[in-house]
Scaffold this active site. Sequence first.
Site, PDB file in Angstrom:
ATOM      1  N   LYS A  11       0.824  -1.216   0.000  1.00 52.34           N
ATOM      2  CA  LYS A  11       0.000   0.000   0.000  1.00 52.34           C
ATOM      3  C   LYS A  11       0.862   1.273   0.000  1.00 52.34           C
ATOM      4  O   LYS A  11       2.058   1.223   0.324  1.00 52.34           O
ATOM      5  CB  LYS A  11      -0.954  -0.052   1.188  1.00 52.34           C
ATOM      6  CG  LYS A  11      -1.921  -1.249   1.095  1.00 52.34           C
ATOM      7  CD  LYS A  11      -2.978  -1.241   2.189  1.00 52.34           C
ATOM      8  CE  LYS A  11      -3.899  -2.449   2.029  1.00 52.34           C
ATOM      9  NZ  LYS A  11      -5.007  -2.432   3.007  1.00 52.34           N
ATOM     10  N   TYR A  51     -12.164  -1.525  -4.490  1.00 56.05           N
ATOM     11  CA  TYR A  51     -12.713  -1.747  -3.148  1.00 56.05           C
ATOM     12  C   TYR A  51     -14.241  -1.631  -3.115  1.00 56.05           C
ATOM     13  O   TYR A  51     -14.813  -1.427  -2.033  1.00 56.05           O
ATOM     14  CB  TYR A  51     -12.077  -0.779  -2.148  1.00 56.05           C
ATOM     15  CG  TYR A  51     -10.703  -1.212  -1.669  1.00 56.05           C
ATOM     16  CD1 TYR A  51     -10.543  -2.339  -0.860  1.00 56.05           C
ATOM     17  CD2 TYR A  51      -9.564  -0.491  -2.009  1.00 56.05           C
ATOM     18  CE1 TYR A  51      -9.296  -2.740  -0.418  1.00 56.05           C
ATOM     19  CE2 TYR A  51      -8.296  -0.888  -1.558  1.00 56.05           C
ATOM     20  CZ  TYR A  51      -8.180  -2.015  -0.763  1.00 56.05           C
ATOM     21  OH  TYR A  51      -6.941  -2.418  -0.312  1.00 56.05           O
ATOM     22  N   ASN A 114      -2.146  -0.414   6.554  1.00 50.22           N
ATOM     23  CA  ASN A 114      -1.658  -1.675   7.120  1.00 50.22           C
ATOM     24  C   ASN A 114      -0.707  -2.422   6.190  1.00 50.22           C
ATOM     25  O   ASN A 114      -0.669  -3.644   6.172  1.00 50.22           O
ATOM     26  CB  ASN A 114      -2.839  -2.548   7.560  1.00 50.22           C
ATOM     27  CG  ASN A 114      -3.799  -2.827   6.434  1.00 50.22           C
ATOM     28  OD1 ASN A 114      -3.601  -2.361   5.314  1.00 50.22           O
ATOM     29  ND2 ASN A 114      -4.832  -3.599   6.705  1.00 50.22           N
ATOM     30  N   HIS A 117      -2.153  -5.583   1.114  1.00 48.70           N
ATOM     31  CA  HIS A 117      -3.460  -6.194   0.850  1.00 48.70           C
ATOM     32  C   HIS A 117      -3.244  -7.670   0.541  1.00 48.70           C
ATOM     33  O   HIS A 117      -2.208  -8.036  -0.016  1.00 48.70           O
ATOM     34  CB  HIS A 117      -4.105  -5.504  -0.360  1.00 48.70           C
ATOM     35  CG  HIS A 117      -5.235  -6.288  -0.961  1.00 48.70           C
ATOM     36  ND1 HIS A 117      -6.510  -6.238  -0.467  1.00 48.70           N
ATOM     37  CD2 HIS A 117      -5.271  -7.165  -2.000  1.00 48.70           C
ATOM     38  CE1 HIS A 117      -7.297  -7.033  -1.187  1.00 48.70           C
ATOM     39  NE2 HIS A 117      -6.564  -7.605  -2.121  1.00 48.70           N
ATOM     40  N   GLU A 128      -9.010  -9.693  -8.905  1.00 48.80           N
ATOM     41  CA  GLU A 128      -8.030  -8.644  -8.585  1.00 48.80           C
ATOM     42  C   GLU A 128      -6.797  -8.746  -9.479  1.00 48.80           C
ATOM     43  O   GLU A 128      -6.251  -7.715  -9.912  1.00 48.80           O
ATOM     44  CB  GLU A 128      -7.658  -8.732  -7.102  1.00 48.80           C
ATOM     45  CG  GLU A 128      -8.844  -8.369  -6.202  1.00 48.80           C
ATOM     46  CD  GLU A 128      -8.630  -8.646  -4.729  1.00 48.80           C
ATOM     47  OE1 GLU A 128      -9.555  -8.403  -3.940  1.00 48.80           O
ATOM     48  OE2 GLU A 128      -7.522  -9.102  -4.351  1.00 48.80           O
TER      49      GLU A 128
END
Length: 139
Positions: A11, A51, A114, A117, A128
């Site tokens: 990320k 998302y 975080n 993913h 994805e």
Amino acid sequence: MAGNQTFTMIKPTAVRKNFTGAIIKMINEAGFEIRALKLVRLSRDQAASFYAVHEGKPFYDSLIEFMSLGPIVAMILEKENAVEAFRNFIGATNPENAAEGTIRKLYGTDLQQNAVHGSDSDENAVIESDFFFSKMERF
Ligand code: ATP
Ligand code: MG
């Protein structure tokens, strides 16, 4: 039967902090093989689409904003039972709750930022992966 591929992104915050190399090293050492890889910045629309499953949740708008702030590293990874193995490997969604030594514990900033993913099902791993990679970008 469990599939052998999953999709991951490093990320924006983790990329900006130069954690990319360390994270990829951990992923390889855990036995995941890289089948596709690119550095790419998502537009807001692309992040919203990726998302879409979270649309309506209180954190959705903020997540879209965050995920389009800067480049991410997208990868397709291969290992036996890849989806479950990778999610166990990266640690809990909130880095505070993630096990010691996991990527999210080591490189996550907070619940939203975080570090990485991980696809949550074989079906979503395919969706994805197709979102980011063409056939000629996979090995
Ligand atoms: P990911 O889909 O990124 O692998 P996950 O499957 O562990 O993470 P999800 O519930 O799918 O968790 O949430 C997607 C992402 O949205 C999380 O990784 C995190 O970045 C963000 N997120 C989830 N819950 C919250 C929350 N309550 N507040 C802020 N951000 C959140
Ligand atoms: Mg998820």
